[in-house]
Design an enzyme around this catalytic site. Structure first.
Site, PDB file in Angstrom:
ATOM      1  N   ALA A  23     -37.186  39.486 -34.315  1.00 35.24           N
ATOM      2  CA  ALA A  23     -35.823  39.767 -33.859  1.00 35.24           C
ATOM      3  C   ALA A  23     -34.773  39.644 -34.961  1.00 35.24           C
ATOM      4  O   ALA A  23     -33.778  40.376 -34.964  1.00 35.24           O
ATOM      5  CB  ALA A  23     -35.463  38.838 -32.705  1.00 35.24           C
ATOM      6  N   PHE A  34     -31.897  36.827 -28.322  1.00 33.99           N
ATOM      7  CA  PHE A  34     -31.462  35.897 -27.266  1.00 33.99           C
ATOM      8  C   PHE A  34     -31.974  34.481 -27.493  1.00 33.99           C
ATOM      9  O   PHE A  34     -31.483  33.538 -26.918  1.00 33.99           O
ATOM     10  CB  PHE A  34     -31.784  36.420 -25.865  1.00 33.99           C
ATOM     11  CG  PHE A  34     -33.243  36.484 -25.505  1.00 33.99           C
ATOM     12  CD1 PHE A  34     -33.950  35.322 -25.251  1.00 33.99           C
ATOM     13  CD2 PHE A  34     -33.901  37.700 -25.400  1.00 33.99           C
ATOM     14  CE1 PHE A  34     -35.294  35.372 -24.900  1.00 33.99           C
ATOM     15  CE2 PHE A  34     -35.246  37.755 -25.064  1.00 33.99           C
ATOM     16  CZ  PHE A  34     -35.934  36.589 -24.815  1.00 33.99           C
ATOM     17  N   ARG A  35     -32.979  34.329 -28.365  1.00 32.41           N
ATOM     18  CA  ARG A  35     -33.470  32.983 -28.634  1.00 32.41           C
ATOM     19  C   ARG A  35     -32.532  32.190 -29.538  1.00 32.41           C
ATOM     20  O   ARG A  35     -32.507  30.976 -29.488  1.00 32.41           O
ATOM     21  CB  ARG A  35     -34.852  33.034 -29.268  1.00 32.41           C
ATOM     22  CG  ARG A  35     -35.931  33.188 -28.238  1.00 32.41           C
ATOM     23  CD  ARG A  35     -37.300  32.968 -28.809  1.00 32.41           C
ATOM     24  NE  ARG A  35     -38.273  33.583 -27.923  1.00 32.41           N
ATOM     25  CZ  ARG A  35     -38.586  34.862 -27.937  1.00 32.41           C
ATOM     26  NH1 ARG A  35     -38.026  35.676 -28.796  1.00 32.41           N
ATOM     27  NH2 ARG A  35     -39.456  35.345 -27.099  1.00 32.41           N
ATOM     28  N   HIS A 123     -45.327  44.461 -29.180  1.00 39.25           N
ATOM     29  CA  HIS A 123     -44.777  44.315 -27.833  1.00 39.25           C
ATOM     30  C   HIS A 123     -44.302  45.642 -27.249  1.00 39.25           C
ATOM     31  O   HIS A 123     -43.572  45.669 -26.265  1.00 39.25           O
ATOM     32  CB  HIS A 123     -43.634  43.287 -27.841  1.00 39.25           C
ATOM     33  CG  HIS A 123     -44.090  41.908 -28.225  1.00 39.25           C
ATOM     34  ND1 HIS A 123     -43.255  40.960 -28.753  1.00 39.25           N
ATOM     35  CD2 HIS A 123     -45.322  41.337 -28.183  1.00 39.25           C
ATOM     36  CE1 HIS A 123     -43.951  39.854 -29.009  1.00 39.25           C
ATOM     37  NE2 HIS A 123     -45.205  40.066 -28.671  1.00 39.25           N
ATOM     38  N   CYS A 152     -41.066  58.411 -10.769  1.00 39.68           N
ATOM     39  CA  CYS A 152     -41.762  59.596 -11.263  1.00 39.68           C
ATOM     40  C   CYS A 152     -41.701  60.695 -10.197  1.00 39.68           C
ATOM     41  O   CYS A 152     -41.463  60.418  -9.016  1.00 39.68           O
ATOM     42  CB  CYS A 152     -43.214  59.218 -11.551  1.00 39.68           C
ATOM     43  SG  CYS A 152     -44.273  60.570 -12.075  1.00 39.68           S
ATOM     44  N   ASN A 215     -36.065  34.517 -43.719  1.00 41.37           N
ATOM     45  CA  ASN A 215     -35.510  34.131 -42.424  1.00 41.37           C
ATOM     46  C   ASN A 215     -34.237  33.339 -42.671  1.00 41.37           C
ATOM     47  O   ASN A 215     -34.155  32.572 -43.625  1.00 41.37           O
ATOM     48  CB  ASN A 215     -36.528  33.276 -41.646  1.00 41.37           C
ATOM     49  CG  ASN A 215     -36.267  33.279 -40.162  1.00 41.37           C
ATOM     50  OD1 ASN A 215     -36.092  34.341 -39.552  1.00 41.37           O
ATOM     51  ND2 ASN A 215     -36.226  32.113 -39.560  1.00 41.37           N
TER      52      ASN A 215
HETATM   53 ZN    ZN Z   1     -46.294  59.584 -11.614  1.00 46.58          ZN
END
Ligand code: ZN
Length: 250
Positions: A23, A34-35, A123, A152, A215
């Protein structure tokens, strides 16, 4: 020799650099972490009555999809965010044939936007979505434009292609990331304290020459590193690339 000169020397002599980012590399693009960002965590907690980790969990998503998407639209999507010098530096090193991969914990897609080609998004990415029923792929707009839970054409829920708390990582992406880290000669860990699983575990696969940590604050892994620079990663990387005479802008 000062730290920037050391980093510049290693950039010049390395052939298989891997960047591992979190992040902290995107806060320079005004995407809050947000941390660590002052107040955001508390603000979210107050507004939703839950911690951000709970809001981003598989369980919460399944039980409260409407609130999940409200939170996503307000706090996880930054359509105006632009790549910064950290993203640009890694893209430049790849163009020079020096960097083999970026491994990132971020879901903001900024490494690809900066021009990086080999990016392992541990992620996932908030820019991709898919239908949970039929698998049809959608872009971010279909999630943003829906007033409620995005659906969908088949009726299924469209969900973002991000790994929620309580969900497993994509094994192909992890395998690719591990392979890149194993073969790296220089590993640059930027904008992450390595506190979140599986970040710290992946770093253990590194067996190359130099481990660099960029960092703003200290991390529990500083002792393991050959070089730690406590400053904004983008500022550090621009200075190091300029010193190494590697063009940062495409
Ligand atoms: Zn679908």
């Amino acid at each position: 020799m000062d730290e920037i000169t050391t980093l510049a020397d290693w950039l010049k002599t390395s052939q298989q650099i891997v960047a591992f980012t979190g992040a902290g590399v995107s806060t320079e693009s005004n995407i809050p972490d947000f941390r660590s960002a002052g107040g955001v965590y508390e603000h979210i907690q107050e507004k939703y009555g839950r911690e951000p980790e709970v809001l981003l969990s598989h369980r919460f998503f399944m039980q409260n999809p409407k609130t999940f998407f409200e939170y996503l639209r307000e706090y996880l999507v930054f359509p105006d965010a632009e790549p910064n010098d950290a993203h640009r530096a890694f893209a430049a090193l790849e163009r020079e044939g020096k960097l083999s991969a970026v491994v990132t914990q971020n879901i903001d897609g900024l490494h690809s936007r900066a021009g990086s080609k080999t990016v392992y998004e541990l992620h996932g990415s908030v820019y991709r979505s898919y239908c949970m029923s039929c698998g049809k792929q959608y872009n971010l707009e279909s999630v943003l434009e829906a007033s409620d839970v995005p659906r969908c054409i088949c009726g299924g829920i469209i969900r973002p292609d991000v790994v929620l708390y309580g969900e497993g990582l994509d094994s192909e992406i992890v395998t690719g990331a591990v392979r890149a880290i194993e073969q790296a000669d220089l590993l640059i860990v930027a904008g992450t304290s390595l506190a979140v699983y599986p970040a710290a575990g992946l770093i253990d696969y590194f067996q190359g020459k130099h481990l660099v940590l960029l960092n703003k604050s200290e991390t529990p892994h500083d002792r393991r590193a050959d070089l730690c620079i406590h400053a904004a990663a983008g500022v550090t990387l621009r200075a190091a690339l300029e010193k190494a005479q590697i063009k940062i802008d495409a």
